[in-house]
Write an enzyme that holds these catalytic residues in place. Structure first.
Site, PDB file in Angstrom:
ATOM      1  N   LYS A   1      19.916 -45.807 -21.660  1.00 59.41           N
ATOM      2  CA  LYS A   1      19.898 -44.449 -22.216  1.00 59.41           C
ATOM      3  C   LYS A   1      18.587 -43.729 -21.890  1.00 59.41           C
ATOM      4  CE  LYS A   1      20.710 -40.767 -24.570  1.00 59.41           C
ATOM      5  NZ  LYS A   1      21.687 -39.759 -24.128  1.00 59.41           N
TER       6      LYS A   1
ATOM      7  N   CYS B   1      16.989 -33.769 -25.217  1.00 58.71           N
ATOM      8  CA  CYS B   1      17.074 -35.104 -24.593  1.00 58.71           C
ATOM      9  C   CYS B   1      16.000 -35.309 -23.539  1.00 58.71           C
ATOM     10  CB  CYS B   1      18.408 -35.268 -23.872  1.00 58.71           C
ATOM     11  SG  CYS B   1      19.822 -35.031 -24.858  1.00 58.71           S
TER      12      CYS B   1
HETATM   13  N1  SAJ Z   1      17.113 -28.353 -15.503  1.00 57.74           N
HETATM   14  C1  SAJ Z   1      16.383 -28.017 -14.353  1.00 57.74           C
HETATM   15  N2  SAJ Z   1      16.845 -28.453 -13.136  1.00 57.74           N
HETATM   16  C2  SAJ Z   1      17.992 -29.194 -13.032  1.00 57.74           C
HETATM   17  C3  SAJ Z   1      18.701 -29.526 -14.210  1.00 57.74           C
HETATM   18  C4  SAJ Z   1      18.250 -29.092 -15.432  1.00 57.74           C
HETATM   19  O1  SAJ Z   1      15.352 -27.343 -14.402  1.00 57.74           O
HETATM   20  O2  SAJ Z   1      18.364 -29.540 -11.912  1.00 57.74           O
HETATM   21  C5  SAJ Z   1      16.593 -27.943 -16.811  1.00 57.74           C
HETATM   22  C6  SAJ Z   1      17.554 -27.079 -17.613  1.00 57.74           C
HETATM   23  O3  SAJ Z   1      17.307 -25.721 -17.350  1.00 57.74           O
HETATM   24  C7  SAJ Z   1      17.193 -27.448 -19.049  1.00 57.74           C
HETATM   25  C8  SAJ Z   1      16.748 -28.904 -18.954  1.00 57.74           C
HETATM   26  O4  SAJ Z   1      16.419 -29.123 -17.578  1.00 57.74           O
HETATM   27  O5  SAJ Z   1      16.119 -26.683 -19.528  1.00 57.74           O
HETATM   28  C9  SAJ Z   1      17.800 -29.917 -19.395  1.00 57.74           C
HETATM   29  O6  SAJ Z   1      18.977 -29.601 -18.730  1.00 57.74           O
HETATM   30  P1  SAJ Z   1      20.229 -30.647 -18.711  1.00 57.74           P
HETATM   31  O7  SAJ Z   1      21.237 -30.100 -17.752  1.00 57.74           O
HETATM   32  O8  SAJ Z   1      19.747 -32.015 -18.494  1.00 57.74           O
HETATM   33  O9  SAJ Z   1      20.912 -30.480 -20.153  1.00 57.74           O
HETATM   34  P2  SAJ Z   1      20.720 -31.351 -21.463  1.00 57.74           P
HETATM   35  O10 SAJ Z   1      19.340 -31.289 -21.962  1.00 57.74           O
HETATM   36  O11 SAJ Z   1      21.823 -30.937 -22.387  1.00 57.74           O
HETATM   37  O12 SAJ Z   1      20.981 -32.844 -20.980  1.00 57.74           O
HETATM   38  C10 SAJ Z   1      22.185 -33.461 -21.308  1.00 57.74           C
HETATM   39  C11 SAJ Z   1      21.873 -34.908 -21.289  1.00 57.74           C
HETATM   40  N3  SAJ Z   1      23.017 -35.611 -21.810  1.00 57.74           N
HETATM   41  C12 SAJ Z   1      22.789 -36.615 -22.686  1.00 57.74           C
HETATM   42  O13 SAJ Z   1      21.691 -36.887 -23.094  1.00 57.74           O
HETATM   43  C13 SAJ Z   1      23.988 -37.331 -23.091  1.00 57.74           C
HETATM   44  C14 SAJ Z   1      21.636 -35.386 -19.884  1.00 57.74           C
HETATM   45  O14 SAJ Z   1      21.591 -36.830 -19.874  1.00 57.74           O
HETATM   46  C15 SAJ Z   1      22.732 -34.947 -18.967  1.00 57.74           C
HETATM   47  O15 SAJ Z   1      22.400 -35.342 -17.641  1.00 57.74           O
HETATM   48  C16 SAJ Z   1      22.834 -33.437 -18.998  1.00 57.74           C
HETATM   49  O16 SAJ Z   1      23.162 -33.075 -20.358  1.00 57.74           O
HETATM   50  C17 SAJ Z   1      23.961 -32.946 -18.098  1.00 57.74           C
HETATM   51  O17 SAJ Z   1      24.325 -33.699 -17.164  1.00 57.74           O
HETATM   52  O18 SAJ Z   1      24.405 -31.829 -18.320  1.00 57.74           O
END
Ligand code: SAJ
Length: 428
Positions: free
Chosen positions: A208, A262
């Site tokens: 995780k 996360c």
């Molecule tokens: N972000 C970037 N570049 C990227 C992807 C994301 O700058 O390429 C930024 C986003 O703008 C945001 C942050 O990172 O501010 C997090 O984005 P995220 O897509 O990871 O969304 P989260 O925080 O909801 O992450 C969740 C997490 N899921 C769980 O913990 C079960 C993560 O593990 C998943 O990978 C992610 O969702 C997902 O895949 O959407």
């Protein structure tokens, strides 16, 4: 059988509802009385759109299969207890286990002999062995793997898709013994239609925290390439696209920062797991520093763009587009925009914030841009993919547009007279 969930937040509540739907008599223990009351009235206390959750909750409460309570006494006769309390890290990146410890010390004295306890919260590696097991054994006078059974099954949910994620994403099932892992698989099979992989505690804790540290490092790499492109006159958005045409390349998106509940937290939980051990930790802190530095980098781009227009940042009127941490979400936890706004205000800018999903920040973008010297786009909300650039230009006092997510058509913006800057590409 009788199941309980401790902590009815954005993970615990959907899990409780799904097990109730699977036929269990489910009791939710929640510290906040107003949440308990809301849930017992069949109403979901979770903000934001969660398709299907409110209806499922109302159904299960009405059918008497799900109820909430604030006291732990009611846990006495429960056969399975899931723990879904918060496990944040503080400003020094230290895990705060107060909620976890409180849940365990209150559960232990009423733990039923033969019960199965499963921690679903994200925890640092070694927490099961050094925190969870001792608190339950000392508080109950029972021995794990003999008088009660103990597992770690980290959740993989994303706000906005809680119910579908819970049933469709695979899960690592960390049992105190292989038999316990098998029992946990039989339990989760009732609500999860995806892989359930048996493992031990340390594997579940590592998977995780590593899966999110992985994402943080990947994003940091993309951001670092963006900084390189800015310096060398490249464009990271083109570079990324062409890099990813090469087999086995999956460069992530650079941008204005990394927020949420996360990704900024879990790498520090992983780091905490090896605290005190002679293992050099470099990728996690470095990636966190790069990503946490992106809002300041946006301020740097903005002040340079304003200078190009002969306007100083102090006293400039700046409209920030996007305050949530993620596109098309109202969740503002650990939002990079919050860091940007604090920085801009500390530098004397007159800041306005627009976000179509956040209370108090909604309304017409062009109106919000009236008299602005700059617009800074921080979140690629759907609404910003179709900005009325001519109207925006007309409303602004100085046409500076700094794009933190490559959401705007830069060529068109420049044709319309904007000083358009985008993170990860050379300035005009
Ligand atoms: N972000 C970037 N570049 C990227 C992807 C994301 O700058 O390429 C930024 C986003 O703008 C945001 C942050 O990172 O501010 C997090 O984005 P995220 O897509 O990871 O969304 P989260 O925080 O909801 O992450 C969740 C997490 N899921 C769980 O913990 C079960 C993560 O593990 C998943 O990978 C992610 O969702 C997902 O895949 O959407």
């Amino acid at each position: 059988a009788k199941l309980a969930v401790i902590g009815l937040g954005y993970v615990g509540l959907p899990v409780a509802a799904l097990f109730a739907k699977a036929g269990f008599d489910v009791l939710g223990v929640e510290i906040k009385q107003e949440r308990v009351d809301k849930i017992n009235a069949g109403l979901s206390p979770i903000e934001g759109e969660e398709p299907g959750l409110a209806q499922l909750l109302a159904e299960q409460v009405t059918q008497g299969r799900l109820r909430a309570a604030a006291d732990y006494e009611t846990l006495r006769e429960r056969d399975v207890i899931l723990i879904d309390v918060e496990t944040p890290v503080d400003d020094q990146h230290i895990p705060r286990y107060e909620a976890l410890r409180a849940a365990l010390t209150q559960l232990a004295p009423v733990l039923k002999r033969g019960a199965l306890v499963i921690v679903e919260s994200t925890i640092a590696p070694r927490t099961m062995d050094t925190v969870v097991r001792p608190l339950l054994e000392e508080g109950s006078g029972m021995r794990v793997n003999r008088d009660f059974y103990l597992g770690n099954c980290p959740e993989r949910v994303m706000p906005g898709r809680l119910l579908t994620n819970l049933s469709s994403l695979s899960r690592v099932v960390g049992g105190g013994t292989p038999e316990t892992a098998q029992a946990m698989i039989a339990l989760y099979r009732l609500i999860v239609q995806a892989d359930l992989d048996a493992a031990d505690w340390i594997t579940a804790e590592l998977v995780k925290t590593v899966e999110n540290a992985y994402r943080d490092v990947q994003i940091a790499f993309a951001n670092e390439v963006g900084l390189i492109c800015e310096a060398l006159g490249g464009d990271v958005w083109t570079v990324r696209e062409l890099v990813n045409k090469s087999p086995q390349r999956h460069m992530h998106l650079p941008g204005a920062g990394v927020g949420g509940h996360c990704i900024p937290k879990d790498p520090w939980l992983l780091a905490h797991g090896i605290q005190g051990m002679d293992v050099p930790l470099r990728m996690v802190p470095t990636a966190r520093a790069i990503n946490d530095g992106m809002p300041a980098h946006m301020v740097d781009l903005l002040s340079k763009a304003l200078a190009q227009a002969g306007v100083s940042l102090a006293g400039a009127r700046v409209l920030v587009l996007g305050y949530a941490y993620l596109e098309n979400s109202d969740d503002t936890r650990n939002s990079p925009s919050a860091v940007l706004v604090r920085l801009l205000e500390s530098l004397g800018a007159d800041v306005r914030i627009h976000d179509p999903y956040v209370e108090g920040m909604q309304g017409d973008v062009v109106e919000a841009a009236q008299g602005a010297d700059a617009v800074v786009l921080m979140v690629r909300h759907q609404a910003y993919n179709a900005l009325d650039l001519p109207q925006l230009r007309a409303a602004m006092r100085t046409p500076v547009l700094v794009d933190g997510r490559k959401a705007v058509d830069g060529r068109r913006a420049r044709e319309l007279g904007f000083l358009y800057w985008v993170v990860g590409a050379a300035s005009p």
